[in-house]
Design an enzyme around this catalytic site. Structure first.
Site, PDB file in Angstrom:
ATOM      1  N   HIS A 120      11.518  -0.574 -11.942  1.00 43.72           N
ATOM      2  CA  HIS A 120      11.157  -1.981 -11.713  1.00 43.72           C
ATOM      3  C   HIS A 120      10.208  -2.089 -10.519  1.00 43.72           C
ATOM      4  CE1 HIS A 120      11.481  -6.276 -10.773  1.00 43.72           C
ATOM      5  NE2 HIS A 120      11.912  -5.951  -9.564  1.00 43.72           N
ATOM      6  N   ASP A 122     -23.109  -7.464 -12.216  1.00 38.84           N
ATOM      7  CA  ASP A 122     -21.899  -6.751 -12.652  1.00 38.84           C
ATOM      8  C   ASP A 122     -21.332  -6.041 -11.433  1.00 38.84           C
ATOM      9  OD1 ASP A 122     -20.047  -4.895 -14.136  1.00 38.84           O
ATOM     10  OD2 ASP A 122     -21.078  -5.798 -15.844  1.00 38.84           O
ATOM     11  N   TRP A 130      11.911   3.147  -5.594  1.00 45.13           N
ATOM     12  CA  TRP A 130      10.443   3.233  -5.691  1.00 45.13           C
ATOM     13  C   TRP A 130       9.853   3.933  -4.478  1.00 45.13           C
ATOM     14  CZ3 TRP A 130       6.076   1.272  -3.119  1.00 45.13           C
ATOM     15  CH2 TRP A 130       6.328   0.451  -2.027  1.00 45.13           C
ATOM     16  N   SER A 156      -6.901   5.692  -9.885  1.00 43.70           N
ATOM     17  CA  SER A 156      -7.391   4.413 -10.410  1.00 43.70           C
ATOM     18  C   SER A 156      -7.663   3.423  -9.282  1.00 43.70           C
ATOM     19  CB  SER A 156      -6.355   3.849 -11.380  1.00 43.70           C
ATOM     20  OG  SER A 156      -6.640   2.519 -11.674  1.00 43.70           O
ATOM     21  N   SER A 157      -6.703   3.296  -8.361  1.00 46.51           N
ATOM     22  CA  SER A 157      -6.882   2.330  -7.269  1.00 46.51           C
ATOM     23  C   SER A 157      -8.059   2.698  -6.391  1.00 46.51           C
ATOM     24  CB  SER A 157      -5.651   2.286  -6.375  1.00 46.51           C
ATOM     25  OG  SER A 157      -4.556   1.888  -7.092  1.00 46.51           O
ATOM     26  N   HIS A 180       3.107   0.646   4.401  1.00 42.94           N
ATOM     27  CA  HIS A 180       2.926  -0.642   5.052  1.00 42.94           C
ATOM     28  C   HIS A 180       1.556  -1.271   4.809  1.00 42.94           C
ATOM     29  CE1 HIS A 180       4.680  -4.015   6.821  1.00 42.94           C
ATOM     30  NE2 HIS A 180       3.494  -4.243   7.328  1.00 42.94           N
ATOM     31  N   GLU A 233       0.040  -0.852   2.236  1.00 42.25           N
ATOM     32  CA  GLU A 233       0.192  -1.242   0.832  1.00 42.25           C
ATOM     33  C   GLU A 233       0.694  -2.682   0.679  1.00 42.25           C
ATOM     34  OE1 GLU A 233      -0.503   0.026  -2.075  1.00 42.25           O
ATOM     35  OE2 GLU A 233       0.690  -1.309  -3.328  1.00 42.25           O
ATOM     36  N   TYR A 283       0.113  -5.095   2.592  1.00 42.12           N
ATOM     37  CA  TYR A 283      -0.998  -6.008   2.862  1.00 42.12           C
ATOM     38  C   TYR A 283      -2.041  -5.941   1.767  1.00 42.12           C
ATOM     39  CZ  TYR A 283       1.358  -7.050   7.063  1.00 42.12           C
ATOM     40  OH  TYR A 283       2.326  -7.473   7.917  1.00 42.12           O
ATOM     41  N   SER A 297      -7.118 -19.552   0.056  1.00 41.14           N
ATOM     42  CA  SER A 297      -8.210 -20.123   0.854  1.00 41.14           C
ATOM     43  C   SER A 297      -9.312 -20.725  -0.010  1.00 41.14           C
ATOM     44  CB  SER A 297      -8.819 -19.042   1.765  1.00 41.14           C
ATOM     45  OG  SER A 297      -7.823 -18.476   2.565  1.00 41.14           O
ATOM     46  N   HIS A 356       8.591   0.265  11.289  1.00 41.02           N
ATOM     47  CA  HIS A 356       9.610  -0.799  11.289  1.00 41.02           C
ATOM     48  C   HIS A 356      10.459  -0.746  10.018  1.00 41.02           C
ATOM     49  CE1 HIS A 356       6.365  -3.661   9.499  1.00 41.02           C
ATOM     50  NE2 HIS A 356       7.030  -3.096   8.539  1.00 41.02           N
ATOM     51  N   HIS A 357      10.061   0.122   9.062  1.00 36.07           N
ATOM     52  CA  HIS A 357      10.919   0.352   7.896  1.00 36.07           C
ATOM     53  C   HIS A 357      11.991   1.385   8.218  1.00 36.07           C
ATOM     54  CE1 HIS A 357       8.202  -1.799   5.070  1.00 36.07           C
ATOM     55  NE2 HIS A 357       7.287  -1.413   5.928  1.00 36.07           N
ATOM     56  N   THR A 395      -1.345 -14.001  11.009  1.00 37.98           N
ATOM     57  CA  THR A 395      -0.789 -14.646   9.815  1.00 37.98           C
ATOM     58  C   THR A 395      -0.552 -16.124  10.098  1.00 37.98           C
ATOM     59  OG1 THR A 395       0.319 -12.554   9.420  1.00 37.98           O
ATOM     60  CG2 THR A 395       0.924 -14.378   8.010  1.00 37.98           C
ATOM     61  N   LYS A 411      -3.623 -18.109   9.739  1.00 39.33           N
ATOM     62  CA  LYS A 411      -3.944 -18.434   8.354  1.00 39.33           C
ATOM     63  C   LYS A 411      -3.166 -19.640   7.864  1.00 39.33           C
ATOM     64  CE  LYS A 411      -5.684 -14.163   6.636  1.00 39.33           C
ATOM     65  NZ  LYS A 411      -6.827 -14.787   5.985  1.00 39.33           N
ATOM     66  N   ARG A 452      21.863  -3.099  -0.835  1.00 39.54           N
ATOM     67  CA  ARG A 452      20.958  -3.131  -1.980  1.00 39.54           C
ATOM     68  C   ARG A 452      21.097  -1.846  -2.784  1.00 39.54           C
ATOM     69  NH1 ARG A 452      15.127  -1.598   0.755  1.00 39.54           N
ATOM     70  NH2 ARG A 452      14.398  -1.782  -1.378  1.00 39.54           N
TER      71      ARG A 452
END
Lengths: 529, 293
Positions: free
Chosen positions: A79, A108, A144, A172-173, A256, A258, A260, A271, A305-306, A331, A334, A453
């Site tokens: 998931h 293009d 994951w 790909s990315s 991390h 990732e 963002y 925006s 921080h993880h 943030t 924003k 979890r």
């Protein structure tokens, strides 16, 4: 307005494109590839969602009743992988493919054939990942985040397939990101200076930098997992001088930025939508640009921080706590700017705006719970509880996913030439809005009360909350079928015709081409003043 | 600048090669995923065959794609703006490669500066050492792991130093070849390009010799704890990149023989040359941190 669009519409006949499946397999057209990405992301969203339904069904009541714990672990793992790499990221890449060339007046993407390649390797990667679930011993079951030693010593033999499918997702990315950067650097219409670039283009440019910087690190991490598991290396094994905690450092150095990667394009979308429906210009455009860049830079120095509970030295705990809190400043800039844009605007509440407003409120809730998690001593209590699950689902579902939905409502008339079905849209919004909060909000409470979890069972005192969470989950899942119906309807050209500008407050080059946008646009670049 | 902006950007028609490449990567991933398990766990299966098929399809795709690309380029379809796209694309690709190496350098620094000293009791890990790995002492190169595996360290004198010199000289000759191309001196171009290729091949040969030496004489293996891990992963991936770079140089050599490239039209040559300098820089960093220090 509409008559101009209709006139332009007749010019469409010179669009030569082959019919049938070959058009999609061989295409080099940014709009086709954008459409492919978006449909792929939607299908993956439903597949990953179905897995979430399995999780919620198992957690509907305490005890083990529907699935085996090992299968439950595979569901949480796949998931997560599907939603991150298969749904949110391809959806944003699809939006970039469709909109970036239109917004900067380019004919293009810069490298159209590579663009095709970077899309068409994705379905293969997910086919491998999904089919590994049916192998003997099952698919990946280590979460994951594939922490070592779960993914090395204790994993099953589908791990090799998992590693190579992640490699392909990364390739790909990276190719997609290179394409976006080069397009933006090299193909802006004359007069489109940096500080005139639309916010979505800016946010995607910065996202693409992050992608190129961290996806290779992910590739390195999975490679080390592969060699540790199969070739006897000991990167993550203390007996050989390695360290399982090092896995977490490498993974989160990717992980991390990732997160963002999954939220900066959302900031760009919001925006655009907020000014359009407030009929004002975006408040603080340049501060938005600088805030986006600051968030991206800071995202490289907050990864640990993880890992507050892994026993890092005190200095590291302090550093990562303060660096993390620092991110709330840009943030906050924003969120302030979006609210200030709406201030004294003449606001109308079409569906993109409704989703954008939901985004601002709910994403901010997710941001605040993130701030709570950033406080090291408090995180010792929250770590690996449902509070964390609540936090990242608020920023990813009501953040990233809601922004993608807002973007679809906003640009669907441009893509299909038809307005969406307003009744269905209202049902979709309100059902989603109510159910998503029923789904994720109580997770804060059970998390604070200590429910861990990734466990298929729980203590009895969490039963009532979990029942409601599951009901919210099923309702949210079903609500997305309304969205599916709405998108199919519009793409089959059923609905009221849309004008070129579509929304009366909309500004930007993408609104100057007819709706639907012709197959080829801006073959000669427009002049931007 | 603004004149060029109005030049028509070449948006290629549909092409069959990307989808062929997608099939190739799919086969490679399925094949490699199965092959790794089969070869290390002694299971029966078709992984190796699928992997080979994938590599063959990839090769066909590369040949076809580059052939089309070269034909279009020689037909003069490409604009200066497209040339910039290619160059920028190549630069970012190289940047992504640097970040890939960064992951392994990160692992090297982390194990060396943090993991190994901690296992020996540094910071607040006295009990880790006392209880879990009694008697383990921190050292680098890690010739004795906490688990007890022993090995010998690879020195930097001898082969590695020679290889460093070879790669550095090859970077200079690659540059001379590029200068000769710019000046239109074809004979010089062929000479220096040829020398670069030969130096690349010698480097690869010596690298294999070094691996043989490591395995046979030093007992330094991929499985010899984090020192062996980082040594072989870093030099191995670097060697892989040198192999790719050498292949690219060889292709460039044949294109030069056919009369391709001039001062204006030389993207492929330039990209190869950048790539070659990149593997050279990675080697220098590697030589310092893996071999010397």
């Amino acid at each position: 307005m509409s008559s101009v669009a209709d006139d332009l519409h007749h010019d469409e006949h010179h669009d030569h494109k082959p019919a049938g499946i070959m058009r999609w397999l061989l295409t080099t057209n940014h709009k086709d590839i954008g459409t492919l990405y978006l449909w792929f992301a939607f299908i993956m969203f439903l597949v990953g969602g179905a897995m979430a339904m399995v999780i919620r069904a198992e957690l509907f009541q305490p005890g083990l009743q529907i699935v085996e714990p090992n299968f439950f672990n595979q569901m949480t793992t796949v998931h997560g992988l599907i939603m991150v790499f298969g749904a949110v990221m391809p959806a944003f890449t699809g939006l970039a493919n469709w909109m970036v060339p239109l917004m900067i007046g380019a004919p293009d993407m810069a490298l159209p054939r590579m663009n095709n390649w970077s899309f068409w390797i994705l379905p293969g990667a997910f086919l491998i990942l999904l089919s590994s679930l049916f192998l003997e011993g099952g698919g990946p079951n280590f979460g994951w985040t594939f922490y070592a030693p779960l993914s090395t010593t204790f994993s099953n033999d589908s791990t090799a397939l998992f590693v190579f499918s992640v490699h392909i997702m990364g390739i790909s990315s990276i190719m997609g990101a290179i394409n976006v950067i080069v397009t933006i650097f090299n193909m802006r219409a004359p007069g489109m200076t940096w500080m005139k670039m639309p916010m979505f283009v800016w946010t995607w440019l910065i996202t693409a930098f992050l992608l190129i910087a961290v996806m290779p690190v992910l590739a390195g991490a999975v490679t080390m997992v592969l060699t540790d598991k199969y070739f006897g290396t000991s990167f993550f094994d203390a007996a050989g001088g390695g360290d399982p905690v090092m896995f977490q450092h490498i993974f989160w150095f990717f992980g991390h930025p990732e997160v963002y990667i999954m939220i900066l394009p959302a900031f760009g979308i919001i925006s655009h939508i907020v000014p359009t429906f407030s009929r004002k210009r975006l408040f603080g455009y340049s501060s938005m640009v600088y805030a986006t860049a600051s968030i991206a830079l800071l995202s490289f120095i907050v990864w640990a921080h993880h890992m507050f509970t892994t026993g890092m030295p005190l200095f590291a705990e302090m550093f990562f706590m303060f660096a993390t809190m620092l991110i709330s400043v840009p943030t906050g800039v924003k969120v302030f700017n979006w609210v200030a844009t709406m201030w004294r605007g003449s606001i109308s509440y079409e569906m993109p705006m409704m989703f954008a407003l939901a985004f601002i409120v709910l994403f901010t809730i997710g941001g605040f719970s993130g701030l709570m998690l950033a406080i090291t001593p408090v995180d010792f209590q929250y770590h690996d509880t449902y509070f964390v699950v609540a936090h990242f689902h608020y920023v990813l579902v009501t953040g990233a996913v809601f922004s993608i939905m807002a973007a679809v409502y906003y640009w669907l008339p441009k893509w299909c030439g038809k307005m969406y079905d307003v009744t269905l849209a209202k049902w979709h919004f309100w059902c989603s809005m109510i159910s998503v909060n029923l789904l994720f909000f109580p997770m804060h409470f059970v998390g604070l009360a200590g429910m861990p979890r990734r466990i298929p069972d729980y203590a009895l005192q969490f039963a009532d909350f979990n029942k409601w969470i599951s009901i919210g989950g099923f309702a949210f899942g079903l609500s997305q079928l309304i969205f599916l119906a709405l998108v199919i309807k519009a793409s089959r050209k059923i609905g009221e015709p849309a004008t070129a500008q579509v929304w009366d407050g909309a500004e930007g080059l993408e609104w100057e081409v007819p709706s639907p946008a012709p197959y080829h646009t801006f073959e000669t670049p427009p002049e931007v003043k | 600048m603004s004149e060029q902006q109005y030049e028509k950007y070449y948006v290629p028609e549909q092409s069959v090669w990307p989808i062929v490449g997608a099939v190739a990567l799919f086969l490679i991933a399925v094949g490699a995923g199965n092959f790794v398990v089969e070869s290390t766990k002694g299971k029966e299966g078709y992984g190796g065959w699928i992997l080979t098929a994938g590599l063959v399809v990839l090769l066909v795709m590369l040949i076809g794609w580059f052939r089309d690309q070269i034909e279009e380029s020689m037909a003069g379809k490409y604009s200066a703006q497209l040339g910039r796209s290619y160059r920028q694309g190549m630069s970012w690709f190289i940047f992504s490669e640097i970040m890939f190496f960064a992951a392994f350098f990160g692992a090297l620094f982390y194990t060396r500066m943090i993991a190994v000293p901690w296992l020996a009791g540094e910071s607040n890990n006295a009990m880790t050492n006392e209880v879990l790995w009694p008697g383990f002492e921190a050292m680098w190169p890690l010739t004795q792991t906490p688990g007890g595996t022993t090995t010998q360290a690879m020195g930097w004198m001898g082969l590695p130093l020679v290889n460093t010199a070879i790669l550095l000289i090859s970077s200079v000759t690659a540059h001379f070849a590029h200068v000769a191309l710019e000046e239109g001196k074809r004979a010089r171009l062929k000479l220096f390009l040829g020398i670069t290729i030969v130096l690349g091949l010698i480097f690869l040969f010596l690298q294999v010799e070094e691996y043989v030496h490591a395995y046979r004489d030093l007992g330094l293996m991929l499985t010899s704890g984090v020192y062996g891990n980082t040594f072989f992963m870093l030099t191995g991936f670097h060697g892989l990149h040198v192999t790719l770079g050498t292949l690219m140089l060889i292709i460039m050599f044949f294109r030069v023989l056919k009369g391709h490239f001039d001062k204006e039209n030389q993207f492929a040559f330039q990209a190869t040359s950048w790539y070659w300098h990149f593997v050279d820089v990675v080697w220098v960093i590697l030589f310092v941190f893996v071999y010397i220090i």
